[in-house]
Design an enzyme around this catalytic site. Structure first.
Site, mmCIF file in Angstrom:
data_model
loop_
_atom_site.group_PDB
_atom_site.id
_atom_site.type_symbol
_atom_site.label_atom_id
_atom_site.label_comp_id
_atom_site.label_asym_id
_atom_site.label_seq_id
_atom_site.Cartn_x
_atom_site.Cartn_y
_atom_site.Cartn_z
ATOM 1 N N ASP A 93 74.599 48.578 57.891
ATOM 2 C CA ASP A 93 75.064 47.220 56.729
ATOM 3 C C ASP A 93 73.949 46.981 55.887
ATOM 4 O O ASP A 93 72.993 46.038 56.537
ATOM 5 C CB ASP A 93 75.877 46.347 57.696
ATOM 6 C CG ASP A 93 76.863 46.659 58.452
ATOM 7 O OD1 ASP A 93 77.039 48.023 58.415
ATOM 8 O OD2 ASP A 93 77.729 45.757 58.800
ATOM 9 N N LYS A 156 81.348 44.794 52.243
ATOM 10 C CA LYS A 156 81.407 43.452 53.432
ATOM 11 C C LYS A 156 81.267 42.399 52.717
ATOM 12 O O LYS A 156 80.354 41.984 51.893
ATOM 13 C CB LYS A 156 80.164 44.081 54.418
ATOM 14 C CG LYS A 156 80.174 43.070 55.424
ATOM 15 C CD LYS A 156 79.139 43.519 56.500
ATOM 16 C CE LYS A 156 78.713 42.576 57.526
ATOM 17 N NZ LYS A 156 77.757 43.095 58.387
ATOM 18 N N LYS A 186 85.034 45.448 55.021
ATOM 19 C CA LYS A 186 84.407 44.685 56.053
ATOM 20 C C LYS A 186 84.386 43.063 55.987
ATOM 21 O O LYS A 186 83.748 42.478 54.993
ATOM 22 C CB LYS A 186 83.335 45.069 56.773
ATOM 23 C CG LYS A 186 82.812 44.469 57.976
ATOM 24 C CD LYS A 186 81.572 45.289 58.689
ATOM 25 C CE LYS A 186 81.166 44.501 59.732
ATOM 26 N NZ LYS A 186 79.806 45.172 60.415
#
Length: 222
Positions: A93, A156, A186
């Site tokens: 990430d 995300k 996400k």
């Protein structure tokens, strides 16, 4: 939308990213993830060398790069991510340059994203973090389109460390609309209950990042 406890567990990233976390904390997280049936843990890159037991047990290991502010150079983020993969990370990430996200600077975003994607060939799962709490809807859409073009796997919402806050249903809905099912969404930051997690899924989240996996799953209806 009806979602079962097992279905929810399967999309959780059980997160341990605080600056003071210890190896003992990590081992406890691994135990809890295995007990709960959560398939992915997300940990600091400096702790990747303590994940052999998790890898042997079949857990997916996610880590972060450029975390939490996103102000490292893209090649530094790429190197950080690549090193983590060498230690066994299967997902990374990456925090984008949030100033570029806010400015909806698609050229800068695409350049950063492509540099990192080229360093992390498939099947490594790549997620880009946009800090949705400080970004308007148009900029969220631009970032998501850039992520799609760069070959990312997920967009995300948040690091969970920004003082402005974490994921919201509204931001997830915008990201999901721009993703068009081509990449995942996400939701992360401030998701602590079953009801919050379900709301994120209903808005279009396909993955949930949380340090409260046990509380979420224990809140599932009987």
């Amino acid at each position: 939308m009806t979602i079962t406890r097992a279905e929810m567990a399967s999309i959780l990233d059980y997160t341990l990213l605080g600056p003071e976390v210890t190896t003992a904390d990590l081992q406890a997280l691994i135990d809890d993830a295995l007990t709960l049936g959560v398939p992915t843990i997300c940990i600091p890159p400096s702790m990747m060398n303590a994940t052999k037991r998790a890898q042997d047990a079949g857990l997916r290991i996610a880590t972060v790069a450029g975390f939490p502010h996103g102000k490292s150079a893209p090649l530094v983020k790429a190197a950080e991510a690549r090193l983590a993969v060498q230690y066994g990370a299967s997902e990374v990430d990456v925090v984008l340059d949030i100033a570029a996200v806010k400015a909806a600077d698609d050229n800068a975003l695409l350049a950063e994203m492509v540099a990192i994607r080229e360093a992390l060939a498939s099947p490594v799962t790549l997620k880009f973090i946009v800090e949705s709490a400080v970004v308007d809807d148009v900029a969220l859409e631009v970032a998501t389109h850039a992520a799609r073009a760069a070959g990312a796997d997920f967009i995300k919402t948040s690091t969970g460390f920004h003082p402005a806050g974490g994921a919201t249903v509204e931001a997830v809905r915008v990201l999901a609309g721009a993703a068009q099912g081509q990449i995942g969404v996400k939701a992360s930051g401030g998701i602590r209950t079953w009801e919050q997690a379900v709301a994120m899924v209903e808005a279009g989240a396909t993955r949930i990042g949380t340090s409260n996996a046990r509380a979420i799953l224990e809140g599932a209806p009987a």
